[in-house]
Design an enzyme around this catalytic site. Structure first.
Site, PDB file in Angstrom:
ATOM      1  N   TYR A 161      14.965  31.499   5.467  1.00  0.00           N
ATOM      2  CA  TYR A 161      13.823  32.355   6.241  1.00  0.00           C
ATOM      3  C   TYR A 161      13.582  32.531   7.531  1.00  0.00           C
ATOM      4  CZ  TYR A 161      11.773  31.356   1.484  1.00  0.00           C
ATOM      5  OH  TYR A 161      11.540  31.091   0.107  1.00  0.00           O
ATOM      6  N   LYS A 192       0.900  -1.233   0.088  1.00  0.00           N
ATOM      7  CA  LYS A 192      -0.002   0.090  -0.037  1.00  0.00           C
ATOM      8  C   LYS A 192       0.751   1.208  -0.081  1.00  0.00           C
ATOM      9  CE  LYS A 192      -0.229  -0.311   5.003  1.00  0.00           C
ATOM     10  NZ  LYS A 192      -0.910  -1.001   6.067  1.00  0.00           N
TER      11      LYS A 192
HETATM   12  C1  LIG Z   1      -0.149  -1.660   7.012  1.00  0.00           C
HETATM   13  C2  LIG Z   1      -0.821  -3.038   7.473  1.00  0.00           C
HETATM   14  C3  LIG Z   1       0.165  -4.073   7.950  1.00  0.00           C
HETATM   15  C4  LIG Z   1       1.545  -4.176   7.830  1.00  0.00           C
HETATM   16  O1  LIG Z   1       1.947  -3.383   9.079  1.00  0.00           O
HETATM   17  P1  LIG Z   1       3.661  -3.350   9.370  1.00  0.00           P
HETATM   18  O2  LIG Z   1       3.435  -2.919  10.649  1.00  0.00           O
HETATM   19  O3  LIG Z   1       4.193  -2.444   8.330  1.00  0.00           O
HETATM   20  O4  LIG Z   1       4.329  -4.792   9.079  1.00  0.00           O
HETATM   21  C5  LIG Z   1      -0.641  -5.002   8.151  1.00  0.00           C
HETATM   22  N1  LIG Z   1      -1.968  -5.321   8.499  1.00  0.00           N
HETATM   23  C6  LIG Z   1      -2.796  -4.160   7.915  1.00  0.00           C
HETATM   24  C7  LIG Z   1      -4.449  -4.309   8.087  1.00  0.00           C
HETATM   25  C8  LIG Z   1      -2.183  -3.074   7.548  1.00  0.00           C
HETATM   26  O5  LIG Z   1      -3.039  -1.967   7.447  1.00  0.00           O
END
Ligand SMILES: *Cc1c(COP(=O)(O)O)cnc(C)c1O
Length: 820
Positions: free
Chosen positions: A715, A488
């Site tokens: 700045y 994702k």
């Molecule tokens: C992002 C996510 C993960 C992965 O988590 P990590 O800590 O990055 O391994 C697992 N399950 C769900 C539902 C997520 O949204």
């Protein structure tokens, strides 16, 4: 791939194997990876047990045409034409066969080991000696218990020198490699901290490395480095180089930087000699001196050594995947060309699914040790097996074998200049182009034309590191537990199909994205793995079903809408995933809702539940372990109820990255691997070294200024130096994801190995750093984060978590992927 010298029956005898020889086939090629079979004829498949048992891949190899196998047990399945040779230990058999092959040749062999620089020194010795020798060497860094036998297997009658590197990570390994390599001359490279964890102490590590030379005649080593270990050296002759000890065989007494080169003077056999090398970083200098010493030790004239060292070329073991013009992807591999690295590069090309068409631009191959007609026939076979659609051969040798190439579209040019002269880039569109050439063809001139001009701030993604991390977590899983890779948010900022291609090739079971659009992009790039969409939106149903994306159902409202949609579309058994809220309170059915959910799922013909899952809120935090246990209990209760109602088994999954590390009892049927894939795990200290950060963010200096104490910078005049000094302006700002919070000394960057803190406010596209303590000039590289200055550290500086640092890097920053 090589001329066959053995047959099945001979191999059976050499290995003292049992099993029937159905047909006595010629054997020329050793295969250890069923995915890499490009030419099955003459192939002998070793079913090595690694992370997965090689025996699982026998059928795949058989179907690809392989007929000869070395196994530790009879495989399941029907393989009527196969010769199944059974041995006790498949790896030992591979090593034994290589040892047998090596013993048939009495060419001089140089063995190289050490903790750093092995591959560079081996490649440089090859560059330095190949003008007068036909050298056989390890492809890339094939220096392991498997890589060394495969390397030594290449020795043929034409070779008059072997240069082989050996790498070990624990005791007992080197004796096996020594037996295979049998080096007459030993070269010891830098001993540093790499692989310290595999040994009790430094003594034990050095002793293990030196076992490579236990039967050697001559050892070349550095005096300073071996002061404490002299007693371990047992070779009858030595050649010692030193910067301190004036009695050394090569005593380097003067060194100076001369513009881009490095100039050294030394005493050798009582005379003053000199050499210039085209590098000036510490590691390259040391590796070059090692090569210098080796040349002198084996009798090269100092003037010849100097002449050749001056022309050393950088060793690039890696190929890079970049965005090209006209929607092309470019695989840039312009530094070397031999048949093994061509095979690796073609293999990488074949993993790319994002374009329909695959193009190869290839130069003549030098120093293969093969007759030209044999060589180009092999090249033609490889290209055919890897389904290249368009082939451009550059070089007079290749051109004269043009008829051997069976490719839909082919063109030949005598040299790089004539190719470039006629090139019309608009004829290359939406294709993956592999550009691979021997150094002298200067193919970087070709890749420059095709690669999109990148702004100097780039994020480099190390695909090997990602595979290392994937395999680390796989090694922690119970047998049969599946992996869902979380890709994702552009794979946590690291890319889309570039990573998915590799994950698919390496057989993860699922991918997960947050929104349907991310899944659609992956499908459009040719990814065929099942893809789960975590945050399903009612408006995206059509996209989901037309791109075969699998939604997460987390509420009754969503469930009703989805059933209505599939019912209207006349779809049955659509795969869905059920999310249970066990404490995160973000998405999901709560415990009390499960009963109603079960009623709705029972005998529902429209959906098929693939999996039931929940998400841990603090899997890495010991202070919340009681809460995590409660989540586990709630999850178990929920999925038992659901499976009962469904009457069939579903995939159960709960663990994210730190869950895999800390809650092995909760692996169930699958785990969801996120940030660990990218090299970060809150439950594993960074210095443990098991995970490798995959991203390096680098930029460069646009201007250097002298800055008097007290003069304000940036700045709102927040920054200044306490003493007179210098600042450098670098090409990264908050619009790239280097947040304003890093300003005014909170953050720092690495410049020429030194940490330089920020000065003043970060601006949109640039910021300033204090370089009073470092030698810098305009154009120098600046590291924002890498495997030394880690994301974890940056997160700490501004009070956030690594996830946020990674996902903040904006899309303006070009990503470059490399693979070794
Ligand atoms: C992002 C996510 C993960 C992965 O988590 P990590 O800590 O990055 O391994 C697992 N399950 C769900 C539902 C997520 O949204």
């Amino acid at each position: 791939m090589y001329k066959s010298r053995y047959t099945t029956a001979q191999v059976k005898q050499i290995l003292n194997a049992t099993g029937d020889v159905v047909n006595d086939n010629p054997i020329s090629l050793l295969i250890t990876d069923s995915r890499r079979i490009s030419n099955p004829s003459g192939g002998l498949f070793f079913a090595l047990s690694g992370r997965r048992n090689g025996h699982e891949f026998v059928a795949e190899a058989y179907n690809a045409g392989v007929r000869d196998f070395v196994l530790s047990a009879k495989p399941e399945g029907y393989f009527p034409e196969a010769n199944l040779l059974i041995v006790d230990n498949v790896l030992a058999a591979l090593q034994h066969l290589a040892t047998h092959h090596r013993a048939a040749f009495n060419l001089p062999v140089i063995g190289v080991t050490g903790s750093n620089g092995k591959t560079i020194v081996k490649e440089w010795l090859y560059q330095l000696m190949s003008p007068d020798k036909n050298v056989v060497r390890n492809p890339k860094s094939y220096n392991s218990q498997i890589g060394v036998p495969l390397s030594v297997w290449q020795i043929n009658e034409k070779n008059d020198l072997g240069i082989f590197e050996a790498g070990v990570s624990t005791t007992g390994e080197m004796d096996k490699l020594e037996a295979i390599i049998q080096p007459e001359i030993g070269v010891l490279t830098h001993i540093g901290s790499a692989h310290d964890e595999g040994f009790a102490d430094r003594d034990e590590k050095v002793a293990e490395k030196l076992r490579l030379f236990k039967n050697s005649r001559l050892l070349i080593y550095n005096y300073e480095q071996m002061l404490d270990y002299k007693k371990l050296i047992a070779t009858p002759e030595t050649f010692i180089w030193s910067r301190k000890f004036n009695q050394a065989d090569l005593y380097v007494f003067s060194e100076a930087v001369i513009s881009k080169n490095y100039y050294m003077r030394a005493v050798f056999k009582g005379k003053e000699i000199e050499c210039i090398i085209p590098f000036r970083d510490e590691a390259s200098i040391e590796n070059a001196v090692i090569c210098w010493a080796t040349m002198l030790a084996i009798g090269y004239d100092p003037a010849v050594a100097d002449d050749r060292l001056e022309r050393l070329a950088p060793v690039s073991m890696r190929l890079e995947l970049k965005n090209g013009i006209n929607d092309c992807s470019i695989i840039d591999d312009t530094y070397n060309s031999d048949i093994q690295s061509l095979e690796i590069a073609l293999n990488f090309l074949s993993q790319q699914n994002q374009h329909q068409k695959k193009t190869l631009i290839l130069s003549d191959i030098y120093q293969s040790g093969l007759q030209q007609d044999v060589l180009y026939k092999q090249v033609a076979e490889l290209i055919k097996a890897r389904k290249v659609d368009k082939f451009i051969g550059v070089g007079t040798a290749m051109s004269s074998y043009r008829d051997d190439f069976e490719v839909a579209e082919k063109q030949f040019y005598p040299d790089t200049t004539s190719f470039l002269a006629q090139l019309q880039t608009q004829q290359y569109r939406n294709e993956t182009i592999l550009v691979k050439g021997s150094r002298s063809f200067e193919f970087e001139r070709i890749s420059q034309v095709f690669v999109q001009k990148a702004h100097e701030t780039v994020m480099e993604i190390n695909l090997n590191a990602m595979l290392n991390n994937l395999n680390y977590y796989r090694s922690k899983l119970k047998p049969g537990v599946k992996v869902m890779a979380m890709v994702k948010a552009f794979s946590y900022g690291s890319g889309t199909y570039e990573l998915a291609n590799i994950l698919q090739y390496n057989k993860v079971d699922y991918l997960a994205v947050a929104y349907a659009d991310e899944g659609v992009s992956l499908r459009q790039a040719g990814i065929s793995l099942p893809i789960v969409v975590l945050n399903t939106e009612v408006g995206a149903f059509e996209k989901l079903t037309s791109f075969k994306l699998e939604p997460v159902i987390y509420s009754f409202g969503l469930f009703d809408e989805f059933i209505k949609y599939v019912q209207d579309s006349n779809i049955f058994n659509y795969p869905v995933h059920i999310k249970i809220d066990t404490g995160m309170h973000r998405l999901g059915f709560e415990g009390f809702e499960v009963e109603t959910l079960c009623d709705m799922l029972e005998e529902n013909p429209y959906v098929r539940v693939q999996s039931v899952f929940s998400h841990l809120v603090a899997s890495d935090a010991a202070e919340h372990d009681l809460f995590t246990k409660k989540q586990i209990d709630l999850f178990e209760k929920a999925y038992i109820e659901i499976e009962d109602a469904l009457g069939y088994k579903v995939i159960k999954h709960l663990c994210n990255t730190s869950g895999i590390t800390r809650w092995p009892q909760a692996q169930y049927d699958m785990v969801r691997l996120g940030i660990g894939l990218y090299g970060v795990d809150g439950a594993i200290p960074a210095d443990e070294g098991v995970l490798q950060p995959i991203a390096t963010l680098k930029t460069s200096i646009s201007q250097v200024k002298k800055m008097p104490a007290g003069e304000t910078v940036s700045y709102m005049r927040n920054g200044s130096l306490a003493k007179d000094g210098r600042i450098a302006t670098v090409r990264i700002g908050y619009a790239d994801g280097y947040l304003r919070a890093f300003g005014n000394g909170v953050g720092c960057m690495l410049v020429n190995g030194v940490l330089a803190p920020t000065v003043g406010n970060i601006t949109m596209d640039m910021c300033m750093i204090d370089v009073s303590q470092v030698e810098v000039k305009e154009g120098d590289e600046v590291i924002v984060f890498n495997d030394k200055l880690r994301i974890e550290e940056l997160a700490k500086q501004i009070g956030t978590i690594p996830y946020e640092i990674l996902t903040n890097i904006s899309q303006r920053v070009k990503r470059v992927y490399f693979y070794e």
